[in-house]
Scaffold this motif. Structure first.
Motif, PDB file in Angstrom:
ATOM      1  N   GLY A   2      54.248 -43.489  29.969  1.00 40.17           N
ATOM      2  CA  GLY A   2      55.139 -44.546  30.196  1.00 40.17           C
ATOM      3  C   GLY A   2      56.287 -44.351  31.312  1.00 40.17           C
ATOM      4  O   GLY A   2      56.503 -45.090  32.200  1.00 40.17           O
ATOM      5  N   GLU A   3      56.944 -43.145  30.846  1.00 41.20           N
ATOM      6  CA  GLU A   3      57.978 -42.501  31.844  1.00 41.20           C
ATOM      7  C   GLU A   3      57.510 -42.536  33.351  1.00 41.20           C
ATOM      8  O   GLU A   3      58.280 -43.011  34.452  1.00 41.20           O
ATOM      9  N   PHE A   4      56.449 -41.925  33.465  1.00 46.10           N
ATOM     10  CA  PHE A   4      55.862 -41.580  34.785  1.00 46.10           C
ATOM     11  C   PHE A   4      55.588 -42.729  35.622  1.00 46.10           C
ATOM     12  O   PHE A   4      55.798 -42.956  36.643  1.00 46.10           O
ATOM     13  N   ALA A  10      59.526 -47.676  40.283  1.00 44.21           N
ATOM     14  CA  ALA A  10      60.749 -48.027  40.402  1.00 44.21           C
ATOM     15  C   ALA A  10      61.452 -47.630  41.812  1.00 44.21           C
ATOM     16  O   ALA A  10      60.804 -46.515  42.259  1.00 44.21           O
ATOM     17  N   PHE A  11      62.511 -48.285  42.114  1.00 46.07           N
ATOM     18  CA  PHE A  11      63.074 -47.769  43.603  1.00 46.07           C
ATOM     19  C   PHE A  11      63.631 -46.200  43.378  1.00 46.07           C
ATOM     20  O   PHE A  11      64.336 -45.890  42.355  1.00 46.07           O
ATOM     21  N   SER A  75      63.448 -39.322  40.551  1.00 45.38           N
ATOM     22  CA  SER A  75      63.678 -40.460  39.657  1.00 45.38           C
ATOM     23  C   SER A  75      63.495 -40.189  38.347  1.00 45.38           C
ATOM     24  O   SER A  75      63.977 -40.692  37.355  1.00 45.38           O
ATOM     25  N   LEU A  76      62.544 -39.230  37.876  1.00 47.59           N
ATOM     26  CA  LEU A  76      62.421 -38.907  36.503  1.00 47.59           C
ATOM     27  C   LEU A  76      63.583 -38.264  36.075  1.00 47.59           C
ATOM     28  O   LEU A  76      64.247 -38.722  34.913  1.00 47.59           O
ATOM     29  N   LEU A  77      64.450 -37.411  36.884  1.00 45.46           N
ATOM     30  CA  LEU A  77      65.547 -36.625  36.428  1.00 45.46           C
ATOM     31  C   LEU A  77      66.729 -37.595  36.374  1.00 45.46           C
ATOM     32  O   LEU A  77      67.670 -37.741  35.389  1.00 45.46           O
ATOM     33  N   LEU A  78      66.817 -38.603  37.431  1.00 46.99           N
ATOM     34  CA  LEU A  78      67.799 -39.622  37.276  1.00 46.99           C
ATOM     35  C   LEU A  78      67.800 -40.643  35.983  1.00 46.99           C
ATOM     36  O   LEU A  78      68.652 -41.001  35.456  1.00 46.99           O
TER      37      LEU A  78
END
Length: 120
Positions: A2-4, A10-11, A75-78
């Motif tokens: 889901g996170e992926f 997402a932007f 984006s994942l890290l953010l």
């Protein structure tokens, strides 16, 4: 998972995700024989960008793939940093610019050895 998917939709990653779908569709048509890998090379000169010697479709696809992976990772890290509000959006714009720069540099490095495979 889901996170992926959330990060990919997402932007700024969604811009690269859209382009990646188009590039994958193009390469599928090439694979099926409906288009050629040099379809977009009519008047394109990528030498000024340091990506000359390969078809535009190859350089563009590499740029998109590198940009997508860099932007997705960022984006994942953010998202895990827990930053919200205007700062999150500002960092998203900076991530977009950093992803484009990183993708351009990686594409330039990979295009140089690939250029030997594509005679002019």
């Amino acid at each position: 998972m889901g996170e992926f998917l959330e990060a990919a939709a997402a932007f700024p990653t969604v811009l690269f995700s859209s382009a990646l779908v188009v590039a994958a569709g193009f390469w599928l048509t090439v694979l099926l024989g409906a288009a050629g890998a040099e379809t977009f090379d009519a008047d394109a000169d990528l030498d000024a960008l340091g990506m000359g010697g390969v078809p535009v479709s190859v350089a563009g696809s590499l740029l998109i793939a590198f940009g997508w992976s860099t932007s997705l990772t960022g984006s994942l890290l953010l998202g895990r940093a827990g930053i919200a509000g205007a700062l999150h959006h500002l960092l998203g714009v900076l991530l977009l610019l950093a992803s484009l720069l990183a993708a351009w540099r990686a594409t330039r490095l990979l295009v140089r050895p690939l250029a030997r495979l594509f005679p002019r």
